[in-house]
Design a protein around this motif. Sequence first.
Motif: not given
Length: 258
Positions: A40-45
């Motif tokens: 999720a964090a990688a996608t948000g980044a």
Amino acid sequence: MPPALKALIAQLLGCTAAFAAARSGVLPAGLWPLVAVQAAAATGAAVALKSAHWWRWIHLGFLPLVVGALQLGIPPGWYLAAFLVFALIYWSSFRTQVPLFLSNRLTAETVAGLLPAERPAKLLDLGSGTGSLLRPLARMRPDCRFEGMESAPAPYALSCLLSRAQPNISLARGDFWLIPWSDYDVVYAFLSPVPMSRVWSKASAELRPGSLLVSNSFPVEGVEPESVVEVGDRRRTRLYCYLPAGPAPVLKTGIAVP
């Protein structure tokens, strides 16, 4: 920023977020909550870095697929084989952001209708893939010359094999940015939105007046096409047609200057 560098940064930020969440003690025990946070964090980044939309899906599924594959205990040789197959097919797609798109027969018939009817023409297919556009075109217009440039080894080899009996097709493996486009009456592109501004710049600088640039599905941002042709296939393909150097000059007799 290069797309590959954006992808690396997004993955590193995802790992950092997962590590911070693990240290905070807010996550349930187990591996998969960490994997979910990282994805999720990688996608948000990736969204924050304004990566292309398909990169977001890649980031969302990358680590879950890696962890899942590791838990299956697949022998390493299969990973190497899969990597080699994908490398031969997609080659430099990670850098160019141009995947392998194949033109269907209805598209080839529509492009044939855009060729000059009264004289032979010469067409260049940018990233010709397996030759799915050139082969039907060569059969429909045996008087014309059709050339393709492809960088990926596997599609290029297959296109050479399939078109070996068609003498009005010429194929080459290489970078279509490095060859001149000035000899062509039609330049056909089925690429992606990313390189279209560069395609327009090169076409505007090199194509003769009256030469046609045809882009399958991806218009040139900020440039009004001369016409938009509906192919009428299941995927509702549109061909965006441009005259980068303007229309061909016409003599007073009404005959176009060659």
